[in-house]
Every structure is written in C-alpha cells, then in structure tokens.
Design a protein around this motif. Structure first.
Motif, PDB file in Angstrom:
ATOM      1  N   GLY A 135       0.805  -1.209   0.000  1.00 47.94           N
ATOM      2  CA  GLY A 135       0.000   0.000   0.000  1.00 47.94           C
ATOM      3  C   GLY A 135       0.838   1.259   0.000  1.00 47.94           C
ATOM      4  N   GLU A 136       2.040   1.188   0.580  1.00 50.47           N
ATOM      5  CA  GLU A 136       2.917   2.351   0.663  1.00 50.47           C
ATOM      6  C   GLU A 136       4.240   2.066  -0.040  1.00 50.47           C
ATOM      7  OE1 GLU A 136       2.027   5.214   1.863  1.00 50.47           O
ATOM      8  OE2 GLU A 136       0.051   4.494   2.518  1.00 50.47           O
ATOM      9  N   VAL A 137       4.859   3.132  -0.530  1.00 54.71           N
ATOM     10  CA  VAL A 137       6.139   3.007  -1.210  1.00 54.71           C
ATOM     11  C   VAL A 137       7.073   4.105  -0.716  1.00 54.71           C
ATOM     12  CG1 VAL A 137       7.334   2.910  -3.438  1.00 54.71           C
ATOM     13  CG2 VAL A 137       4.938   2.210  -3.286  1.00 54.71           C
ATOM     14  N   ASP A 138       8.307   3.718  -0.382  1.00 57.32           N
ATOM     15  CA  ASP A 138       9.324   4.703  -0.037  1.00 57.32           C
ATOM     16  C   ASP A 138       9.828   5.279  -1.354  1.00 57.32           C
ATOM     17  OD1 ASP A 138      11.538   6.174   0.684  1.00 57.32           O
ATOM     18  OD2 ASP A 138      12.339   4.673   2.063  1.00 57.32           O
ATOM     19  N   LEU A 139       9.170   6.341  -1.815  1.00 61.78           N
ATOM     20  CA  LEU A 139       9.403   6.840  -3.165  1.00 61.78           C
ATOM     21  C   LEU A 139      10.786   7.458  -3.335  1.00 61.78           C
ATOM     22  CD1 LEU A 139       7.585   6.612  -5.567  1.00 61.78           C
ATOM     23  CD2 LEU A 139       6.869   8.956  -5.230  1.00 61.78           C
ATOM     24  N   GLU A 140      11.273   8.116  -2.290  1.00 60.13           N
ATOM     25  CA  GLU A 140      12.593   8.742  -2.384  1.00 60.13           C
ATOM     26  C   GLU A 140      13.670   7.677  -2.591  1.00 60.13           C
ATOM     27  OE1 GLU A 140      15.568  11.678   0.161  1.00 60.13           O
ATOM     28  OE2 GLU A 140      13.499  11.369   0.817  1.00 60.13           O
ATOM     29  N   ALA A 141      13.599   6.602  -1.793  1.00 60.14           N
ATOM     30  CA  ALA A 141      14.569   5.516  -1.921  1.00 60.14           C
ATOM     31  C   ALA A 141      14.398   4.800  -3.255  1.00 60.14           C
ATOM     32  CB  ALA A 141      14.418   4.531  -0.764  1.00 60.14           C
ATOM     33  N   TYR A 142      13.138   4.571  -3.632  1.00 60.95           N
ATOM     34  CA  TYR A 142      12.862   3.856  -4.885  1.00 60.95           C
ATOM     35  C   TYR A 142      13.413   4.638  -6.078  1.00 60.95           C
ATOM     36  CZ  TYR A 142      10.460   1.174  -8.483  1.00 60.95           C
ATOM     37  OH  TYR A 142      10.195   0.395  -9.589  1.00 60.95           O
ATOM     38  N   SER A 143      13.219   5.947  -6.078  1.00 58.13           N
ATOM     39  CA  SER A 143      13.688   6.776  -7.183  1.00 58.13           C
ATOM     40  C   SER A 143      15.196   6.672  -7.352  1.00 58.13           C
ATOM     41  CB  SER A 143      13.283   8.236  -6.953  1.00 58.13           C
ATOM     42  OG  SER A 143      13.762   9.062  -7.983  1.00 58.13           O
ATOM     43  N   SER A 144      15.924   6.767  -6.240  1.00 58.41           N
ATOM     44  CA  SER A 144      17.382   6.680  -6.282  1.00 58.41           C
ATOM     45  C   SER A 144      17.848   5.296  -6.732  1.00 58.41           C
ATOM     46  CB  SER A 144      17.947   6.999  -4.895  1.00 58.41           C
ATOM     47  OG  SER A 144      19.348   6.831  -4.876  1.00 58.41           O
ATOM     48  N   LEU A 145      17.233   4.250  -6.174  1.00 56.97           N
ATOM     49  CA  LEU A 145      17.613   2.879  -6.527  1.00 56.97           C
ATOM     50  C   LEU A 145      17.230   2.547  -7.958  1.00 56.97           C
ATOM     51  CD1 LEU A 145      16.557   1.127  -3.199  1.00 56.97           C
ATOM     52  CD2 LEU A 145      18.895   1.370  -4.058  1.00 56.97           C
ATOM     53  N   ASN A 146      16.109   3.098  -8.419  1.00 58.90           N
ATOM     54  CA  ASN A 146      15.680   2.864  -9.785  1.00 58.90           C
ATOM     55  C   ASN A 146      16.706   3.425 -10.771  1.00 58.90           C
ATOM     56  OD1 ASN A 146      13.555   2.187 -11.853  1.00 58.90           O
ATOM     57  ND2 ASN A 146      13.637   4.399 -12.173  1.00 58.90           N
ATOM     58  N   SER A 147      17.195   4.617 -10.492  1.00 56.69           N
ATOM     59  CA  SER A 147      18.230   5.215 -11.338  1.00 56.69           C
ATOM     60  C   SER A 147      19.494   4.357 -11.328  1.00 56.69           C
ATOM     61  CB  SER A 147      18.547   6.634 -10.869  1.00 56.69           C
ATOM     62  OG  SER A 147      17.428   7.477 -11.009  1.00 56.69           O
ATOM     63  N   ALA A 148      19.849   3.852 -10.147  1.00 57.25           N
ATOM     64  CA  ALA A 148      21.039   3.005 -10.023  1.00 57.25           C
ATOM     65  C   ALA A 148      20.859   1.703 -10.792  1.00 57.25           C
ATOM     66  CB  ALA A 148      21.317   2.717  -8.547  1.00 57.25           C
TER      67      ALA A 148
END
Length: 253
Positions: A135-148
C-alpha cells in the motif's frame, strides 16, 4: 613557487565550485519554469543573478546547451528551449530503444557472477521499498535505486557507445527513468505504475541471467512505455501535475 602553485590550485578549485553551483542553480530555474521556453538569456544580468563572472556564465550556458535545455541563437547567445509533447514522447521512446539494446547486449554477451549479484542486490533493495501490503512506497529511496538499477544494466552491456548515447538521451529530465517518481506517491496512477515497473525489473534481471537477448530487449522497450503512459496521464488527464514533474513546464501547447 610551491605556494604560488597551491594558490593557483585553490583558485581553480574555487572557480570550478562556483561554476558547478551556478550550473545547478540555472538548471533548476529552467526546469521549474522561472525561465519559460523561448526566453533569451543575457550574460550580464544572468551573471548578477548567479553571482559569478561572465566567463563561467558562458560555460554554464554551453553546458546546458549540450544537455538540450538551451538553444544557441544564430546571432550569438542562448535561449531556453521549448519542447512539444511529441518531443517528450520521442525522447522517452528513444531511451526505451537504447536501453532495450543495452539489455540485449548484456544478455547476449553474458554478465559476470559479480554483476548478476549486484543486479539481484539492487532488485532486493527495490523490493524493500514497498510495504508488506504494497500500500505504501518509499518513493525517495525507490527513485534513487531505480536510477542506479538502470545505470547498472547499461554498464553491464559492456558498450561505451550505448552507455554514452543513453546518457545523452536521458539528459532531458522528462525522459529519465525516474522522471515521474519523486514527490508523487499520492498520485494513484503513478503509484500503480511502480508495481508494474518492479515486476518488469524482475523479468529484465531474469532475462539477462538466462541470456535471453530478444526477451531482455523487448522488456526494456516496454519498460520505458511506463514513463510514456505517465506523461500522457499528466498532460491529458491531470495537467496540474505538469508543474511538479521536472521539465514538463517547458512543453509548449
């Protein structure tokens, strides 16, 4: 003599720091709409705004021209570039083609065990960004990891040519892998797209591991279409979001 060299090195370092700060500041002003598309930038007032001399201002504008945010004018100087909706779509499509090619090369050429372990580790960290009930997503972490994750896949292709062209293609902010992520967890359509994207991440790693080049390439192209769908949603169904996605304010009607 040594003192003179040290002073020169310090002066060059300070100048480089000021230029880097000015580059970030001007880029942010353009992406946030402070300078609308078509605005001509003049060296003197810009130097005063950025609090640097005219020489680094020219360097900053040349750099942003290379990134695609400014156009060089025929009679000299620079103007903020305007983009059409088609430009944004084409930029995303181009990234998909290039990343798909990178994924195919990684699969066909084979990735070392260390490389695969790094991919799986990133995949696990991306999974951890989702709550247990999804239901929830740590978007800040996901964004950084997605780029990586995207950067690592491209690196594992082993092609410096493809890597360089992808870096060029993703300089436009709305074309980057994480363009529609930061700060938009409240948008249901964007949040739902994260679950689809993460499933595709798993499939991409699986295809590369199994050395299935055609499958990896197809998945890479399809993966980029998530950004295109988010773009379509922002422009056609929720135009208020245009102000929150870096660079979309540069789209002309």
């Amino acid at each position: 003599m040594i003192s003179s060299i040290s002073e020169q090195a310090l002066e060059e370092s300070s100048r480089s720091t000021h230029t880097a700060r000015a580059l970030m500041e001007l880029r942010e002003k353009i992406l946030s709409g402070d300078y609308p598309g078509g605005t001509r930038l003049f060296e003197v007032p810009l130097a005063e705004t950025l609090q640097i001399s005219r020489t680094p201002v020219r360097e900053v504008m040349s750099r942003l021209s290379e990134e695609g945010l400014l156009d060089r004018l025929p009679n000299g100087g620079f103007a903020v570039r305007s983009f059409t909706y088609a430009d944004a779509v084409d930029s995303i499509e181009l990234r998909g083609v290039l990343e798909g090619t990178a994924m195919r090369l990684a699969a066909e050429r084979g990735v070392s065990q260390e490389g695969l372990e790094r991919l799986h580790a990133l995949l696990g960290r991306l999974d951890a960004c989702f709550s247990e009930d999804f239901g929830e997503v740590d978007l800040e972490a996901y964004s950084s990891l997605n780029s990586a994750f995207h950067a690592l896949v491209v690196k594992l292709s082993g092609s410096t040519v493809i890597r360089r062209e992808i870096e060029r293609a993703t300089r436009l902010p709305f074309a980057s892998p994480s363009a529609f992520l930061s700060g938009r967890a409240h948008v249901a359509a964007f949040r739902q797209s994260l679950h689809i994207a993460q499933d595709q991440h798993r499939s991409i790693v699986s295809a590369i591991t199994a050395r299935e080049g055609a499958r990896a390439e197809s998945l890479g192209r399809e993966h980029a279409r998530i950004a295109r769908k988010n773009l379509e949603y922002a422009v056609h169904e929720a135009p208020e979001l245009i102000q929150t996605v870096p660079g979309l304010v540069l789209l002309s009607s």
